[in-house]
Design a protein around this motif. Structure first.
Motif: not given
Ligand code: F6P
Length: 319
Positions: A72, A125-127, A169-171, A222-223, A249, A252
C-alpha cells in the motif's frame, strides 16, 4: 504496443499470480515484451522494474499471494510521485501498464490514465467490492476458506451448544459474509449495507432458542461492530456460551480455486487483447460469464456495485 508492464497492488488476493501469468504468456504469444514491477506503485516509483520471460511465470498458477509483491503506497496520491513513476515507465520504453488490485489500485490506474499514461485495471481483491464486475479475482478462494472455517466452527459449537460469531473480511462490502453464510448454512448474517441492529439480532437468536435451537452461527462483516463485545452481550442475554472468531488474514492466503485461476487467466489474456486493440484506460470485469470492459475513470467516478439483495434474502429465508 511493443512493451507492457504489470503490477499487483493493495491487499494481495489468491489468483493474482495466475493473472500475471496470463498477461505475460498472452503478451509473449503476440510478440510483446512484458516487464514486472515489484511491490506495486511503490516499486514503480523506485524503478524496480524487470523483464519477465515465459519461465518467470512457471509454477505460479497454483500459488496464493503475488510473486511480484504488493504494497500500500499512499504517496502515490501525489502528482509529483506519479510523474516520476511515469518517467520510469518511459525510461524502459513501456507503453502501457496492467494493474491488478482493488479499488485503491484502480484509483492509481485512473490517475495515471488521466495523466495520459494508458492503464488496464484487473479486479484483484477478496472483497468483491469493485464496480463493473460480478466477481473479483480471489473472492472465490477466500469464500471457500471462510466456508471451511464455518464448517469447523459448527462442529465444535454444536458439540458445546454454543453460539459462534465469525467475523470475515470484506472491508465495507458484505459479499464475503453473505455468500459464506449461505454456503456454510449460518443462521444469521450481518452486513454493512443493511446496517446493524443489535437488539434485532439478539431477538432473532432468542427466537431460535425458543424454537429449540441450542447453537447458532452468526456471520458478520468486519468493521460493523466489536465482535468480542457482541459475544459477551449475546451470552449475557441468552445464557448460552458465545465465542467470537476473527478469521483475519488467513482469508487472503492459500492456493487459488479453479474458479479464481480461470477467472484470472481469462482477465489477464483479455487485458492484453484490449491493449492490442488500441484500448487504454479501461478496467476489466465479468458479467453473466462474459468478459466486459469499462472506462476506468467512469467506473470509479460513476459506477456503483449493486447490493446482492437475492443473496441476502436467501440467507434469511434458509435460516
Ligand atoms: O482489501 C482486502 C483486505 O483484506 C480487506 O478485506 C481488509 O479490510 C484489508 O484488506 C486488510 O488490510 P491489511 O492487510 O493492510 O491489514
Amino acid at each position: 504496443i511493443k512493451k507492457i508492464g504489470v503490477l499487483t497492488s493493495g491487499g494481495d488476493s489468491p489468483g493474482m499470480n495466475a493473472a500475471i501469468r496470463a498477461v505475460v504468456r498472452a503478451a509473449l504469444s503476440k510478440g510483446i515484451e512484458v516487464y514486472g514491477v515489484r511491490d506495486g506503485y511503490l516499486g514503480l516509483h523506485q524503478d524496480r522494474i524487470e523483464k519477465l520471460e515465459r519461465h518467470s511465470v512457471s509454477d505460479v498458477i497454483n500459488r496464493g499471494g503475488t510473486f511480484l509483491g504488493s504494497a500500500r503506497f499512499p504517496a502515490f496520491k501525489e502528482e509529483s510521485v506519479r510523474r516520476e513513476a511515469i518517467e520510469n515507465l518511459k525510461k524502459h520504453g513501456i507503453d502501457a501498464l496492467v494493474v491488478i488490485g482493488g479499488d485503491g489500485s484502480y484509483m492509481g490506474a485512473k490517475k495515471l490514465t488521466e495523466m495520459g499514461y494508458p492503464c488496464i485495471g484487473l479486479p484483484g481483491t477478496i472483497d468483491n467490492d469493485i464496480a463493473g464486475t460480478s466477481f473479483t479475482i480471489g473472492f472465490d478462494t477466500a469464500l471457500n476458506v471462510v466456508m471451511e472455517a464455518i464448517d469447523r466452527l459448527r462442529d465444535t459449537s454444536t458439540s458445546h451448544k454454543r453460539i459462534s460469531i465469525v467475523e470475515v473480511m470484506g472491508r465495507h462490502c458484505g459479499d464475503l459474509a453473505m455468500h459464506a453464510a449461505v454456503a456454510g448454512g449460518a443462521e444469521f448474517v450481518v452486513v454493512p449495507e443493511k446496517g446493524f441492529n443489535k437488539a434485532e439480532l439478539i431477538a432473532q437468536i432468542d427466537n431460535g432458542i425458543a424454537k429449540g435451537k441450542r447453537h447458532a452461527m452468526v456471520t458478520i462483516c468486519e468493521h460493523v461492530t466489536d465482535v468480542n463485545a457482541l459475544a459477551k452481550e449475546i451470552e449475557a442475554h441468552t445464557g448460552l456460551e458465545t465465542r467470537a472468531t476473527i478469521l483475519g488474514h488467513i482469508q487472503r492466503g492459500g492456493s487459488p480455486t479453479a474458479r479464481d485461476r480461470i477467472l484470472a487467466s481469462r482477465m489477464g489474456a483479455y487485458a492484453v487483447e484490449l491493449l492490442l486493440d488500441g484500448h487504454g484506460g479501461r478496467c476489466v470485469g465479468i458479467m453473466k460469464n462474459q468478459l466486459v470492459h469499462h472506462d476506468i475513470i467512469d467506473c470509479i467516478e460513476n459506477m456503483k456495485r449493486p447490493f446482492d439483495e437475492e443473496m441476502f434474502t436467501l440467507s434469511d429465508t434458509l435460516f
